[in-house]
Design a protein around this motif. Sequence first.
Motif, short mmCIF file in Angstrom:
data_model
loop_
_atom_site.label_atom_id
_atom_site.label_comp_id
_atom_site.label_asym_id
_atom_site.label_seq_id
_atom_site.Cartn_x
_atom_site.Cartn_y
_atom_site.Cartn_z
N LYS A 145 75.80 -80.43 21.20
CA LYS A 145 75.44 -79.16 20.56
C LYS A 145 76.69 -78.40 20.13
CE LYS A 145 71.02 -78.59 22.93
NZ LYS A 145 70.27 -77.80 23.90
N VAL A 146 77.70 -78.41 21.00
CA VAL A 146 78.95 -77.71 20.67
C VAL A 146 79.63 -78.39 19.47
CG1 VAL A 146 81.29 -77.24 21.51
CG2 VAL A 146 79.32 -76.83 23.01
N LEU A 147 79.65 -79.72 19.46
CA LEU A 147 80.26 -80.43 18.34
C LEU A 147 79.50 -80.19 17.05
CD1 LEU A 147 81.19 -83.82 20.03
CD2 LEU A 147 82.75 -82.03 19.29
N ALA A 148 78.17 -80.20 17.11
CA ALA A 148 77.36 -79.94 15.92
C ALA A 148 77.62 -78.54 15.38
CB ALA A 148 75.89 -80.15 16.23
N ARG A 198 82.07 -76.72 7.92
CA ARG A 198 81.53 -76.95 6.58
C ARG A 198 81.17 -75.65 5.88
NH1 ARG A 198 77.75 -82.29 7.68
NH2 ARG A 198 79.50 -83.74 7.86
N SER A 199 80.71 -74.66 6.62
CA SER A 199 80.35 -73.38 5.99
C SER A 199 81.60 -72.65 5.49
CB SER A 199 79.57 -72.51 6.96
OG SER A 199 80.41 -72.06 8.02
N ARG A 200 82.73 -72.85 6.12
CA ARG A 200 83.97 -72.20 5.69
C ARG A 200 84.56 -72.86 4.45
NH1 ARG A 200 87.45 -70.80 11.13
NH2 ARG A 200 85.90 -69.40 12.04
#
Length: 79
Positions: free
Chosen positions: A65-68, A75-77
């Motif tokens: 979960k942390v890696l995702a 990717r959003s940045r």
Amino acid sequence: MSPIVADGLGLMGFGMGTVFVFLIVLIFATTIMSKLVTKYFPEALPAPAKVKKAPAKGVDQQLLKVLAAAVKEHRSRQK
């Protein structure tokens, strides 16, 4: 001006003009050949590599979960 110098300048002008015309023709010929080759022989696109998913046995679900979340943030940045 002596006739020999005049003949020399005439030959020089003729030679330089011939080379100039040849180079112009060469530019057009290579441009046309390049367009024809890319039109009739396009590059084949490489097949996408198949990604094998590793089995999730013994993997910490919290770590996944942390890696995702980190990948999503990265990717959003970039957009």
